[in-house]
Design a protein around this motif. Structure first.
Motif, PDB file in Angstrom:
ATOM      1  N   LEU A   1       0.815  -1.219   0.000  1.00 36.11           N
ATOM      2  CA  LEU A   1       0.000   0.000   0.000  1.00 36.11           C
ATOM      3  C   LEU A   1       0.848   1.269   0.000  1.00 36.11           C
ATOM      4  CD1 LEU A   1      -2.734  -1.101   2.572  1.00 36.11           C
ATOM      5  CD2 LEU A   1      -2.686  -1.411   0.096  1.00 36.11           C
ATOM      6  N   GLY A   2       2.064   1.168   0.520  1.00 35.81           N
ATOM      7  CA  GLY A   2       2.930   2.347   0.562  1.00 35.81           C
ATOM      8  C   GLY A   2       4.086   2.258  -0.396  1.00 35.81           C
ATOM      9  N   LEU A   3       3.944   1.443  -1.420  1.00 40.41           N
ATOM     10  CA  LEU A   3       5.061   1.147  -2.316  1.00 40.41           C
ATOM     11  C   LEU A   3       5.670   2.401  -2.932  1.00 40.41           C
ATOM     12  CD1 LEU A   3       6.489  -1.411  -3.433  1.00 40.41           C
ATOM     13  CD2 LEU A   3       5.028  -1.187  -5.445  1.00 40.41           C
ATOM     14  N   THR A   4       4.850   3.280  -3.486  1.00 37.07           N
ATOM     15  CA  THR A   4       5.361   4.471  -4.165  1.00 37.07           C
ATOM     16  C   THR A   4       5.201   5.740  -3.337  1.00 37.07           C
ATOM     17  OG1 THR A   4       3.241   4.732  -5.331  1.00 37.07           O
ATOM     18  CG2 THR A   4       4.968   3.486  -6.456  1.00 37.07           C
ATOM     19  N   ILE A   5       4.702   5.600  -2.106  1.00 32.27           N
ATOM     20  CA  ILE A   5       4.624   6.747  -1.200  1.00 32.27           C
ATOM     21  C   ILE A   5       6.015   7.007  -0.635  1.00 32.27           C
ATOM     22  CG2 ILE A   5       3.648   7.552   0.987  1.00 32.27           C
ATOM     23  CD1 ILE A   5       1.136   5.961   0.344  1.00 32.27           C
ATOM     24  N   ASP A   6       6.407   8.267  -0.553  1.00 31.23           N
ATOM     25  CA  ASP A   6       7.763   8.585  -0.121  1.00 31.23           C
ATOM     26  C   ASP A   6       7.986   8.206   1.343  1.00 31.23           C
ATOM     27  OD1 ASP A   6       5.994  11.245  -0.198  1.00 31.23           O
ATOM     28  OD2 ASP A   6       7.326  11.341   1.534  1.00 31.23           O
ATOM     29  N   PRO A   7       9.241   7.903   1.695  1.00 36.75           N
ATOM     30  CA  PRO A   7       9.550   7.483   3.074  1.00 36.75           C
ATOM     31  C   PRO A   7       9.136   8.502   4.123  1.00 36.75           C
ATOM     32  CG  PRO A   7      11.385   6.993   1.614  1.00 36.75           C
ATOM     33  CD  PRO A   7      10.419   7.813   0.817  1.00 36.75           C
ATOM     34  N   GLU A   8       9.146   9.776   3.767  1.00 37.01           N
ATOM     35  CA  GLU A   8       8.747  10.824   4.706  1.00 37.01           C
ATOM     36  C   GLU A   8       7.326  10.611   5.212  1.00 37.01           C
ATOM     37  OE1 GLU A   8       7.931  15.674   4.665  1.00 37.01           O
ATOM     38  OE2 GLU A   8       8.860  14.681   2.939  1.00 37.01           O
ATOM     39  N   HIS A   9       6.492   9.957   4.377  1.00 29.95           N
ATOM     40  CA  HIS A   9       5.094   9.724   4.746  1.00 29.95           C
ATOM     41  C   HIS A   9       4.817   8.250   4.998  1.00 29.95           C
ATOM     42  CE1 HIS A   9       4.613  13.685   2.540  1.00 29.95           C
ATOM     43  NE2 HIS A   9       4.174  13.935   3.757  1.00 29.95           N
ATOM     44  N   GLY A  10       5.840   7.508   5.394  1.00 27.46           N
ATOM     45  CA  GLY A  10       5.631   6.124   5.810  1.00 27.46           C
ATOM     46  C   GLY A  10       5.668   5.095   4.712  1.00 27.46           C
ATOM     47  N   GLY A  11       6.061   5.491   3.489  1.00 25.76           N
ATOM     48  CA  GLY A  11       6.121   4.554   2.380  1.00 25.76           C
ATOM     49  C   GLY A  11       7.548   4.138   2.059  1.00 25.76           C
TER      50      GLY A  11
END
Length: 384
Positions: free
Chosen positions: A50-60
């Motif tokens: 679910l967080g594959l392409t979400i940036d690490p800053e936002h938990g991805g």
């Protein structure tokens, strides 16, 4: 773009294949009737899907667009009907592309962890595949109108809603919580046992921080969300096609007629060869769709994704129809999962614009390119 799986992608694909095999069997899929399985949903979140392409800053994990391919191929093979594309791909993309840092900080970590499900509400009754909002209108901070065919809309904790600002006629994107006052949700099952909803807004009052984007920013964020969703859907279709071909080949090798397997008959071998070609075309164009997401030119990106969607629809129709025929009378019954794949691939062709709609996009972008070339030529001649 390099589509050779990295070690991490291969491990993720293998883990996901095992998870899908355990949680999306024929019996379990049908028992859920498209409803959300909390345990399976949490397992997808724990794998990082679910967080594959979400940036690490936002938990991805901040992965590149190409990472969508191995994930959604496996989800397609298992006919996974959880709102991964609706929430983890489309809604996350809209939030990221809107440029609204506060909304991104609030919702993206929740999407990545699976704590919140968001759905994109952009289609309006009677307007087919039209993207620009018209009847759903925002007056000040009061929302009125309807959205329909909202994929996984009833399961969502909030919707990203497109509306027309009555003040200037420009589009606006809103984040509307499911418990907002003046909201009525009608949930319904679709052909492939997944879910969609009609959402009616009646004098729904919003807070200022629920306005995600306005004007061109809203238009661009919505377009990008649909492009990412379509690319993921093409990979999903390619996975479903590959699995349906495997099921059909196994059946033809097992079922015997006149003392030999059906796979030994040349006429049926020709049909299987057609299915193999369609599978390879669908997979190749899924690569094209994933590559398009990294394309900076908007017209080129739209054209590549439209071409991939056309091929996904055509290949899905070819393989699913032949699979039903090659299973004979049993292919028409509910006893086999062939019908489930047939229905999913039929729905895939319609989601986010059918073949006619995608051909229109290709014609439109080609005309725009031609006009731009003519303008550039005219300018050069005048300068000379």
């Amino acid at each position: 773009m390099d589509f050779e799986y990295s070690t991490e992608q291969r491990m993720l694909a293998d883990s996901l294949a095992r998870l899908v095999a355990d949680n999306w069997t024929l019996a379990r899929r049908r028992a859920r009737e498209g409803g959300l399985d909390p345990a399976a949903w949490n397992a997808l979140a724990e794998l990082g899907v679910l967080g594959l392409t979400i940036d690490p800053e936002h938990g991805g994990f901040g992965e590149a667009p190409a990472s969508l391919l191995p994930v959604h191929l496996e989800l397609g093979r298992g006919l996974v009907d959880e709102p991964v594309i609706a929430s983890g791909v489309m809604s996350a993309t809209a939030l990221r592309a809107s440029g609204n840092a506060e909304a991104a900080a609030r919702w993206l970590p929740a999407i990545a962890s699976g704590a919140a499900i968001l759905a994109l509400a952009y289609q309006e009754p009677g307007r087919r595949y039209a993207v620009a909002p018209e009847t759903c209108a925002l007056s000040g901070l009061v929302l009125d109108g309807s959205k329909h065919l909202v994929w996984h809309g009833a399961e969502a904790h909030a919707w990203i809603v497109s509306a027309r600002d009555t003040a200037d006629g420009e589009p606006v994107l809103l984040v509307v919580p499911a418990d907002a006052p003046g909201v009525a949700v009608s949930d319904m099952s679709t052909l492939d046992r997944s879910r969609c909803a009609r959402i009616d807004f009646s004098r729904t009052r919003l807070a200022p921080d629920q306005v995600l984007a306005r004007g061109e920013a809203a238009r661009a964020a919505l377009a990008l969300a649909l492009e990412w969703g379509t690319a993921a859907l093409c990979a999903h279709a390619a996975g479903a096609i590959a699995r349906l071909l495997d099921i059909t080949v196994d059946y033809l090798k097992t079922r015997k007629q006149f003392g030999q397997p059906l796979a030994a008959f040349q006429a049926l071998q020709h049909r299987m060869a057609e299915m193999v070609v369609a599978r390879e075309m669908a997979l190749s164009m899924a690569y094209v769709a994933a590559a398009a997401l990294a394309e900076p030119d908007a017209r080129t990106r739209r054209r590549m994704i439209a071409a991939a969607k056309i091929e996904a629809g055509q290949a899905g129709r070819c393989v699913s129809q032949l699979a039903v025929q090659l299973h004979g009378g049993m292919g028409m019954t509910d006893e086999l999962e062939v019908g489930d794949f047939f229905k999913r691939l039929t729905v895939v062709e319609l989601l986010f614009g059918d073949t006619a709609e995608q051909l229109g996009i290709m014609e439109e972008t080609a005309a725009m390119d031609e006009a731009a070339t003519m303008d550039a030529t005219t300018t050069m001649e005048e300068t000379t």
